[in-house]
Scaffold this motif. Structure first.
Motif, PDB file in Angstrom:
ATOM      1  N   VAL A 195       0.190  -7.709  -5.012  1.00 36.75           N
ATOM      2  CA  VAL A 195       0.836  -6.722  -4.151  1.00 36.75           C
ATOM      3  C   VAL A 195       0.713  -5.323  -4.740  1.00 36.75           C
ATOM      4  O   VAL A 195       0.478  -4.354  -4.006  1.00 36.75           O
ATOM      5  N   GLU A 196       0.864  -5.204  -6.048  1.00 41.29           N
ATOM      6  CA  GLU A 196       0.733  -3.880  -6.657  1.00 41.29           C
ATOM      7  C   GLU A 196      -0.663  -3.318  -6.434  1.00 41.29           C
ATOM      8  O   GLU A 196      -0.832  -2.131  -6.155  1.00 41.29           O
ATOM      9  N   PHE A 197      -1.664  -4.179  -6.512  1.00 42.38           N
ATOM     10  CA  PHE A 197      -3.042  -3.734  -6.240  1.00 42.38           C
ATOM     11  C   PHE A 197      -3.188  -3.298  -4.787  1.00 42.38           C
ATOM     12  O   PHE A 197      -3.810  -2.277  -4.493  1.00 42.38           O
ATOM     13  N   PHE A 198      -2.602  -4.066  -3.869  1.00 45.17           N
ATOM     14  CA  PHE A 198      -2.662  -3.686  -2.456  1.00 45.17           C
ATOM     15  C   PHE A 198      -2.022  -2.322  -2.223  1.00 45.17           C
ATOM     16  O   PHE A 198      -2.556  -1.484  -1.490  1.00 45.17           O
ATOM     17  N   ASP A 236      -8.501  -7.645   3.524  1.00 47.01           N
ATOM     18  CA  ASP A 236      -9.435  -8.626   2.979  1.00 47.01           C
ATOM     19  C   ASP A 236     -10.445  -7.971   2.040  1.00 47.01           C
ATOM     20  O   ASP A 236     -10.932  -8.609   1.108  1.00 47.01           O
ATOM     21  N   TRP A 237     -10.770  -6.696   2.267  1.00 53.29           N
ATOM     22  CA  TRP A 237     -11.630  -5.977   1.330  1.00 53.29           C
ATOM     23  C   TRP A 237     -10.911  -5.801  -0.006  1.00 53.29           C
ATOM     24  O   TRP A 237     -11.514  -5.969  -1.071  1.00 53.29           O
ATOM     25  N   LEU A 238      -9.643  -5.439   0.045  1.00 50.24           N
ATOM     26  CA  LEU A 238      -8.876  -5.275  -1.188  1.00 50.24           C
ATOM     27  C   LEU A 238      -8.786  -6.595  -1.944  1.00 50.24           C
ATOM     28  O   LEU A 238      -8.829  -6.621  -3.179  1.00 50.24           O
ATOM     29  N   LEU A 239      -8.662  -7.682  -1.203  1.00 49.69           N
ATOM     30  CA  LEU A 239      -8.600  -8.996  -1.833  1.00 49.69           C
ATOM     31  C   LEU A 239      -9.905  -9.295  -2.562  1.00 49.69           C
ATOM     32  O   LEU A 239      -9.906  -9.807  -3.688  1.00 49.69           O
ATOM     33  N   TYR A 281       3.480   4.519  -5.631  1.00 48.60           N
ATOM     34  CA  TYR A 281       2.613   4.269  -4.485  1.00 48.60           C
ATOM     35  C   TYR A 281       3.309   4.618  -3.167  1.00 48.60           C
ATOM     36  O   TYR A 281       2.642   5.011  -2.203  1.00 48.60           O
ATOM     37  N   LEU A 282       4.619   4.442  -3.137  1.00 50.25           N
ATOM     38  CA  LEU A 282       5.413   4.762  -1.949  1.00 50.25           C
ATOM     39  C   LEU A 282       6.554   5.688  -2.367  1.00 50.25           C
ATOM     40  O   LEU A 282       7.726   5.288  -2.415  1.00 50.25           O
ATOM     41  N   TYR A 303       1.842  -7.004   4.888  1.00 51.90           N
ATOM     42  CA  TYR A 303       1.528  -8.134   4.009  1.00 51.90           C
ATOM     43  C   TYR A 303       2.244  -7.986   2.665  1.00 51.90           C
ATOM     44  O   TYR A 303       2.767  -8.970   2.112  1.00 51.90           O
ATOM     45  N   SER A 304       2.269  -6.774   2.139  1.00 52.51           N
ATOM     46  CA  SER A 304       2.898  -6.547   0.835  1.00 52.51           C
ATOM     47  C   SER A 304       4.388  -6.866   0.887  1.00 52.51           C
ATOM     48  O   SER A 304       4.933  -7.515  -0.019  1.00 52.51           O
TER      49      SER A 304
END
Length: 499
Positions: free
Chosen positions: A306-309, A319-322, A108-109, A239-240
């Motif tokens: 966090v992995e999903f974010f 907040d949409w991802l949440l 992801y990064l 946040y992550s």
């Protein structure tokens, strides 16, 4: 000797057959060699991958051992008398490694492959406290002239018992890479809360600049400007980082912001509510309806979250991802408004006359002016600049008796409107308006260049007043902002009183 024609043909055929057999054998031999080399290469590649994995595992284990050694050294230094303040402060700045839970983080990064140390904070103030019940994470960024961080910390520690302080840790994540600014925040926290810093209840961390990928070429989505897309993308990364750092420190993780006001006995109420849940199969408990604030997680779930974010950090707001991960994991998440922690204090609803509402302010996520006017939610926008406005245009001219506009709320008390006037547009040219146009002012009201009457102003975030009957029916009410603001703007109450 001469060959007969038949013999010649036979000889040629035999020669060709022999050549074909030799070529085939040579080709097979060559192919077999290539297959062997490919097999050896793949085996070598697998061994290298395994060796790399084992190396990272040993590195993490070594980091854990080093951290344990540092904690023992810190404890011994703190237990020794007659240490200078400089030595004590040096102990408080012992670096703590960030546990790396995500084996796929480089997917992801990918830029982090060349910056492994970027996953670790470059500033830590605290004692590396672990084993607590509650970890509170507070991200903070530079907000211009005003900062509410110290007020937020005062609110959190006010009435907190010694037992509660020993069973929690507050992690302040300064999401800036300017060393001077980060150090100024750390110094202000140290000065204002020396006991909490020394005891380990407060930690201050910040990221390395190399943690962030290139954010200059992000795709603009949802009608957001390039600046807003960059802001929300960086926020997802912030946040992550904070959640990963906080994960190994305790049992529960509470997401906060740097401009909130905590309610009395909030720790006790949050813990009790979490323990009263009939099942352990919950992922998130909400104690606020605003964005990502006041969300309680079990720390064991944070790596997955966090992995999903990180998978979608460029695509949508946090907040949409949440919400998305809730739908994926829970299928049908339930949100009970009656259990929203202090929800009734965040905005107050009124029945207002039908109107078209418009604004020049940049709206934050779903907190629209329409919802605020209808009493469904608050209105929340990015920092206003001089010349911005909020306009309420009535569908029919109305006789308006008075008004009330309240900015800020319990969770964001600092997001108020400053240097903002209340102005009205009379539906007809009354005697009052004629006098205003002719002389530039009236007994109580002044007129603007475009013909509006100034009837009031915001004082400490609130504008309230009555409107003289001599104004007559009103076509529109406007909130005009006359200077740049270092903070965001939030309207929690809108009331237009009509006859």
């Amino acid at each position: 000797m001469r060959l007969k024609p038949g013999s010649s043909v036979t000889f040629l055929c035999l020669s060709a057959a022999f050549s074909f057999v030799c070529f085939t054998a040579w080709s097979r031999s060559r192919g077999s060699g290539l297959d062997m080399y490919q097999s050896q290469f793949l085996e070598l590649h697998q061994r290298l991958l395994y060796a790399e994995k084992e190396n990272k595992k040993r590195s993490r284990e070594l980091s854990i051992v080093l951290d344990a050694i540092k904690r023992v050294v810190a404890e011994r230094l703190n237990s020794t008398a007659n240490h200078t303040d400089a030595m004590k402060w040096k102990v408080l700045n012992l670096t703590s490694k960030l546990p790396l839970h995500l084996t796929n983080i480089h997917y992801y990064l990918p830029h982090l492959r060349e910056h492994e140390n970027s996953l670790y904070p470059n500033v830590v103030i605290g004692q590396g406290r672990t084993g607590v019940s509650l970890v509170m994470g507070i991200p903070t960024v530079k907000r211009g002239k005003q900062s509410y961080l110290l007020g937020t910390l005062n609110s959190l520690f006010y009435e907190m018992t010694a037992e509660q302080k020993n069973d929690c840790v507050v992690v302040i994540f300064v999401a800036e890479v300017n060393a001077e600014y980060v150090n100024s925040i750390a110094e202000s926290v140290k000065t204002s809360f020396p006991n909490e810093v020394q005891s380990g209840v407060i930690e201050v961390i910040s990221p390395l600049a190399s943690y962030y990928p290139d954010l200059s070429n992000l795709k603009e989505t949802f009608g957001d400007s390039k600046e807003r897309v960059r802001w929300r993308t960086k926020q997802n990364l912030d946040y992550s980082f904070l959640m990963l750092y906080a994960q190994p420190k305790g049992t529960f993780y509470l997401q906060l912001e740097d401009d909130i006001v905590a309610k009395p006995q909030y720790i006790e109420k949050i813990k009790n509510f979490a323990l009263e849940q009939p099942s352990d199969e919950w992922m998130i408990l909400e104690f606020s309806q605003l964005g990502f604030i006041g969300k309680l997680f079990r720390t064991k779930d944070l790596p997955l979250i966090v992995e999903f974010f990180l998978m979608f950090y460029k695509d949508k707001p946090i907040d949409w991802l949440l919400d998305h991960i809730l739908w994926v994991k829970v299928c049908n998440p339930e949100k009970n408004p009656d259990k929203d922690f202090g929800k009734n204090m965040l905005h107050k609803a009124h029945v207002n006359p039908p109107a078209k509402v418009t604004t020049s302010l940049r709206i934050f996520q779903q907190y629209t002016l329409e919802k605020a006017y209808e009493g469904m939610d608050c209105f929340w926008a990015f920092s206003p600049t001089a010349g911005d406005y909020i306009l309420f245009t009535f569908l029919q001219p109305l006789k308006v008796d008075g008004y009330l506009f309240r900015s800020g709320n319990m969770e964001h008390p600092g997001d108020k409107l400053f240097n903002t006037t209340i102005e009205v547009w009379p539906a007809a040219e009354t005697e009052l308006l004629k006098d205003a146009v002719g002389h530039g002012d009236t007994v109580n009201y002044q007129t603007t260049k475009d013909g509006y009457l100034k009837i009031g102003t915001f004082d400490n975030g609130i504008a309230e007043g009555i409107i003289s009957p001599s104004v007559g029916k009103i076509q529109a009410i406007r909130l005009s902002i006359h200077s740049d603001s270092p903070v965001w703007a939030l309207l929690s109450e809108i009331l237009i009183k009509t006859s």
